[in-house]
Design a protein around this motif. Structure first.
Motif, PDB file in Angstrom:
ATOM      1  N   GLY A 192      55.677  -8.786  16.841  1.00  0.00           N
ATOM      2  CA  GLY A 192      54.533  -9.967  17.139  1.00  0.00           C
ATOM      3  C   GLY A 192      53.202  -9.359  17.563  1.00  0.00           C
ATOM      4  N   HIS A 193      52.332  -8.482  16.246  1.00  0.00           N
ATOM      5  CA  HIS A 193      51.534  -7.397  17.043  1.00  0.00           C
ATOM      6  C   HIS A 193      51.393  -7.055  14.779  1.00  0.00           C
ATOM      7  CE1 HIS A 193      51.573  -6.935  21.114  1.00  0.00           C
ATOM      8  NE2 HIS A 193      52.890  -6.230  21.274  1.00  0.00           N
ATOM      9  N   GLY A 194      50.495  -7.759  15.038  1.00  0.00           N
ATOM     10  CA  GLY A 194      49.596  -6.989  13.283  1.00  0.00           C
ATOM     11  C   GLY A 194      49.899  -9.104  12.552  1.00  0.00           C
ATOM     12  N   ASN A 195      50.241  -8.740  11.348  1.00  0.00           N
ATOM     13  CA  ASN A 195      50.588  -9.711  10.857  1.00  0.00           C
ATOM     14  C   ASN A 195      50.941 -10.073   9.096  1.00  0.00           C
ATOM     15  OD1 ASN A 195      48.726 -10.353   8.383  1.00  0.00           O
ATOM     16  ND2 ASN A 195      47.298 -10.674  10.690  1.00  0.00           N
ATOM     17  N   VAL A 196      52.210 -10.186   8.759  1.00  0.00           N
ATOM     18  CA  VAL A 196      52.170 -10.320   7.538  1.00  0.00           C
ATOM     19  C   VAL A 196      52.661 -10.884   6.550  1.00  0.00           C
ATOM     20  CG1 VAL A 196      54.633  -9.307   6.075  1.00  0.00           C
ATOM     21  CG2 VAL A 196      54.449  -9.033   8.468  1.00  0.00           C
ATOM     22  N   VAL A 197      51.395 -11.157   5.570  1.00  0.00           N
ATOM     23  CA  VAL A 197      50.934 -11.689   4.466  1.00  0.00           C
ATOM     24  C   VAL A 197      52.611 -12.387   2.633  1.00  0.00           C
ATOM     25  CG1 VAL A 197      49.834 -12.595   2.147  1.00  0.00           C
ATOM     26  CG2 VAL A 197      48.377 -12.091   4.851  1.00  0.00           C
ATOM     27  N   CYS A 198      53.286 -13.123   3.140  1.00  0.00           N
ATOM     28  CA  CYS A 198      54.662 -13.210   2.607  1.00  0.00           C
ATOM     29  C   CYS A 198      53.812 -14.273   1.102  1.00  0.00           C
ATOM     30  CB  CYS A 198      55.567 -14.044   3.393  1.00  0.00           C
ATOM     31  SG  CYS A 198      57.527 -14.529   2.581  1.00  0.00           S
ATOM     32  N   THR A 199      54.315 -13.434  -0.002  1.00  0.00           N
ATOM     33  CA  THR A 199      53.791 -14.209  -0.879  1.00  0.00           C
ATOM     34  C   THR A 199      54.806 -14.270  -2.173  1.00  0.00           C
ATOM     35  OG1 THR A 199      53.041 -12.088  -2.579  1.00  0.00           O
ATOM     36  CG2 THR A 199      51.501 -13.198  -1.269  1.00  0.00           C
ATOM     37  N   ASP A 200      55.026 -15.189  -2.741  1.00  0.00           N
ATOM     38  CA  ASP A 200      55.405 -15.590  -4.048  1.00  0.00           C
ATOM     39  C   ASP A 200      54.939 -16.729  -5.088  1.00  0.00           C
ATOM     40  OD1 ASP A 200      58.867 -14.710  -5.043  1.00  0.00           O
ATOM     41  OD2 ASP A 200      58.773 -16.351  -5.887  1.00  0.00           O
ATOM     42  N   LEU A 201      55.545 -16.564  -6.580  1.00  0.00           N
ATOM     43  CA  LEU A 201      54.948 -17.639  -7.274  1.00  0.00           C
ATOM     44  C   LEU A 201      55.852 -18.899  -7.390  1.00  0.00           C
ATOM     45  CD1 LEU A 201      53.825 -17.318 -10.271  1.00  0.00           C
ATOM     46  CD2 LEU A 201      56.080 -16.936 -11.020  1.00  0.00           C
ATOM     47  N   THR A 202      56.717 -18.781  -6.530  1.00  0.00           N
ATOM     48  CA  THR A 202      57.310 -20.071  -6.679  1.00  0.00           C
ATOM     49  C   THR A 202      57.492 -20.756  -5.398  1.00  0.00           C
ATOM     50  OG1 THR A 202      59.695 -18.861  -6.174  1.00  0.00           O
ATOM     51  CG2 THR A 202      58.807 -19.347  -7.920  1.00  0.00           C
ATOM     52  N   PRO A 203      56.789 -21.924  -5.018  1.00  0.00           N
ATOM     53  CA  PRO A 203      56.725 -22.408  -3.179  1.00  0.00           C
ATOM     54  C   PRO A 203      57.991 -23.132  -2.631  1.00  0.00           C
ATOM     55  CG  PRO A 203      55.478 -23.220  -4.612  1.00  0.00           C
ATOM     56  CD  PRO A 203      56.377 -22.659  -5.982  1.00  0.00           C
ATOM     57  N   ARG A 204      59.558 -23.421  -3.507  1.00  0.00           N
ATOM     58  CA  ARG A 204      60.908 -23.707  -2.984  1.00  0.00           C
ATOM     59  C   ARG A 204      61.214 -21.680  -2.546  1.00  0.00           C
ATOM     60  NH1 ARG A 204      64.736 -26.845  -4.439  1.00  0.00           N
ATOM     61  NH2 ARG A 204      63.586 -27.445  -6.348  1.00  0.00           N
ATOM     62  N   MET A 205      61.174 -21.038  -3.110  1.00  0.00           N
ATOM     63  CA  MET A 205      61.523 -19.432  -2.755  1.00  0.00           C
ATOM     64  C   MET A 205      60.413 -19.319  -1.136  1.00  0.00           C
ATOM     65  SD  MET A 205      63.602 -17.902  -4.267  1.00  0.00           S
ATOM     66  CE  MET A 205      63.917 -17.272  -5.786  1.00  0.00           C
ATOM     67  N   LEU A 206      58.923 -19.709  -1.437  1.00  0.00           N
ATOM     68  CA  LEU A 206      58.575 -18.987   0.111  1.00  0.00           C
ATOM     69  C   LEU A 206      59.047 -20.482   1.139  1.00  0.00           C
ATOM     70  CD1 LEU A 206      54.645 -18.496  -1.417  1.00  0.00           C
ATOM     71  CD2 LEU A 206      56.117 -16.986   0.213  1.00  0.00           C
ATOM     72  N   GLN A 207      59.555 -21.136   0.840  1.00  0.00           N
ATOM     73  CA  GLN A 207      59.745 -22.802   1.885  1.00  0.00           C
ATOM     74  C   GLN A 207      61.007 -21.242   3.071  1.00  0.00           C
ATOM     75  OE1 GLN A 207      58.661 -25.209   3.399  1.00  0.00           O
ATOM     76  NE2 GLN A 207      59.887 -25.440   4.937  1.00  0.00           N
ATOM     77  N   THR A 208      61.802 -21.537   1.982  1.00  0.00           N
ATOM     78  CA  THR A 208      63.145 -20.830   2.909  1.00  0.00           C
ATOM     79  C   THR A 208      62.370 -19.758   2.880  1.00  0.00           C
ATOM     80  OG1 THR A 208      64.112 -21.246   0.619  1.00  0.00           O
ATOM     81  CG2 THR A 208      65.287 -18.984   1.934  1.00  0.00           C
ATOM     82  N   ALA A 209      61.696 -18.463   2.848  1.00  0.00           N
ATOM     83  CA  ALA A 209      61.260 -17.988   3.547  1.00  0.00           C
ATOM     84  C   ALA A 209      60.628 -17.844   5.156  1.00  0.00           C
ATOM     85  CB  ALA A 209      60.204 -16.924   2.465  1.00  0.00           C
ATOM     86  N   ARG A 210      60.081 -19.388   4.995  1.00  0.00           N
ATOM     87  CA  ARG A 210      59.046 -19.766   5.570  1.00  0.00           C
ATOM     88  C   ARG A 210      60.681 -20.710   6.986  1.00  0.00           C
ATOM     89  NH1 ARG A 210      54.025 -22.108   6.322  1.00  0.00           N
ATOM     90  NH2 ARG A 210      54.237 -22.232   3.286  1.00  0.00           N
ATOM     91  N   GLU A 211      61.483 -20.946   6.734  1.00  0.00           N
ATOM     92  CA  GLU A 211      62.684 -21.678   7.535  1.00  0.00           C
ATOM     93  C   GLU A 211      62.659 -20.008   8.284  1.00  0.00           C
ATOM     94  OE1 GLU A 211      64.610 -23.864   4.683  1.00  0.00           O
ATOM     95  OE2 GLU A 211      63.579 -25.099   4.550  1.00  0.00           O
ATOM     96  N   ARG A 212      63.822 -18.749   7.471  1.00  0.00           N
ATOM     97  CA  ARG A 212      63.989 -18.032   8.195  1.00  0.00           C
ATOM     98  C   ARG A 212      63.307 -16.762   9.048  1.00  0.00           C
ATOM     99  NH1 ARG A 212      64.540 -13.466   3.651  1.00  0.00           N
ATOM    100  NH2 ARG A 212      65.826 -12.500   5.320  1.00  0.00           N
ATOM    101  N   ALA A 213      61.302 -17.075   8.850  1.00  0.00           N
ATOM    102  CA  ALA A 213      60.617 -17.325   9.647  1.00  0.00           C
ATOM    103  C   ALA A 213      60.419 -17.673  11.239  1.00  0.00           C
ATOM    104  CB  ALA A 213      59.482 -16.844   8.828  1.00  0.00           C
ATOM    105  N   ARG A 214      60.702 -19.015  10.885  1.00  0.00           N
ATOM    106  CA  ARG A 214      60.852 -19.804  12.191  1.00  0.00           C
ATOM    107  C   ARG A 214      61.977 -19.716  12.878  1.00  0.00           C
ATOM    108  NH1 ARG A 214      59.137 -24.563   9.072  1.00  0.00           N
ATOM    109  NH2 ARG A 214      61.731 -24.954   8.973  1.00  0.00           N
TER     110      ARG A 214
END
Length: 273
Positions: free
Chosen positions: A66-88
């Motif tokens: 919970g300390h700091g931050n991680v910027v998660c990047t990818d070329l494809t929004p679909r991939m990032l949406q999956t990463a976002r769901e995992r983070a949630r």
């Protein structure tokens, strides 16, 4: 990256998103290796390039408590949406998400304590330029850690299935995939040096992934990596293909358990203070 390359990754992302895990990866070994080798600490600002469905970004954020931050990047929004769901699912509120090409990052200079990239630097046309762009947004004294796949013939996760599928359909195995284009020792080190990073080193990473459910392992691999070959198969034909691939894995069974060798190469570098 060219429009045609972007379209290719958009298409590939469908199968990856559909088969992604919902939390921490079942095999988290390479993610933990990059966390350790990059000396990532809680409270830092981390940039993960070509994160796909969230590796190693999710594991990095999970390690920071919970300390700091991680910027998660990818070329494809679909991939990032999956990463976002995992983070949630894991309640990782320190994660941020940006769809971007690693060769043209939307960040100001000197922003990140560390930059990671797991199996992404093999794909840009100009790999030195991509690494130089990462160095631009890295803070002075910050470090980068890139992992690339080792030699094709030393990575059964790729050649075993490809050969079994080709034999099943009576087709050619095909050329060695681009993912292994930086497998020659010293290649990654040279890229990082030419990008202007200091104290650059490169070494190998090896481990065996214990697979307790070979049926599930092969099914997932077929659905993710052989979409075109399997999309029109009947259930019985898919079952026969799966049986053929499972049979191809038999030489890697140790004491009744599948042990899958993995071989990658790690490149580390620092930005001059």
């Amino acid at each position: 990256m060219s429009p045609s390359d972007k379209d290719l990754w958009q298409e590939r992302s469908k199968a990856w998103a559909a088969t992604a895990v919902q939390g921490i990866s079942a095999d988290d070994t390479f993610n933990q290796m990059i966390i350790a080798e990059a000396c990532i600490q809680a409270g830092e600002r981390i940039l993960d390039l070509a994160s796909g469905t969230g590796n190693p970004a999710v594991s990095i954020a999970h390690s920071m408590n919970g300390h700091g931050n991680v910027v998660c990047t990818d070329l494809t929004p679909r991939m990032l949406q999956t990463a976002r769901e995992r983070a949630r699912n894991l309640e990782l509120g320190i994660m941020l998400f940006t769809a971007t090409d690693m060769a043209s990052l939307p960040f100001k200079d000197n922003q990140f304590d560390a930059i990671t990239c797991r199996f992404g630097i093999m794909f840009p046309k100009d790999k030195v330029a991509a690494a130089r762009e990462a160095a631009r947004v890295l803070k002075p004294g910050g470090r980068v850690a890139y992992i690339v796949w080792g030699a094709y013939e030393e990575n059964p996760p790729f050649y075993v299935s490809r050969r079994a599928v080709a034999d099943f359909f009576g087709t050619e195995e095909g050329a060695i995939p681009e993912r292994h284009s930086l497998s020659t020792p010293g290649t990654l080190q040279k890229i990082l040096q030419e990008a202007g990073l200091e104290k650059v080193e490169e070494r190998e990473l090896r481990y065996k992934n214990r697979v307790d459910d070979i049926d599930d392992y092969v099914t997932l691999n077929l659905k993710r990596s052989f979409v075109e070959e399997t999309k029109n198969l009947t259930a019985s034909k898919f079952s026969a293909l799966k049986t053929a691939v499972i049979q191809a894995w038999q030489p890697f069974i140790e004491d009744g358990v599948l042990q899958v060798p993995n071989y990658a190469r790690l490149g580390l570098g620092w930005k001059t203070e």
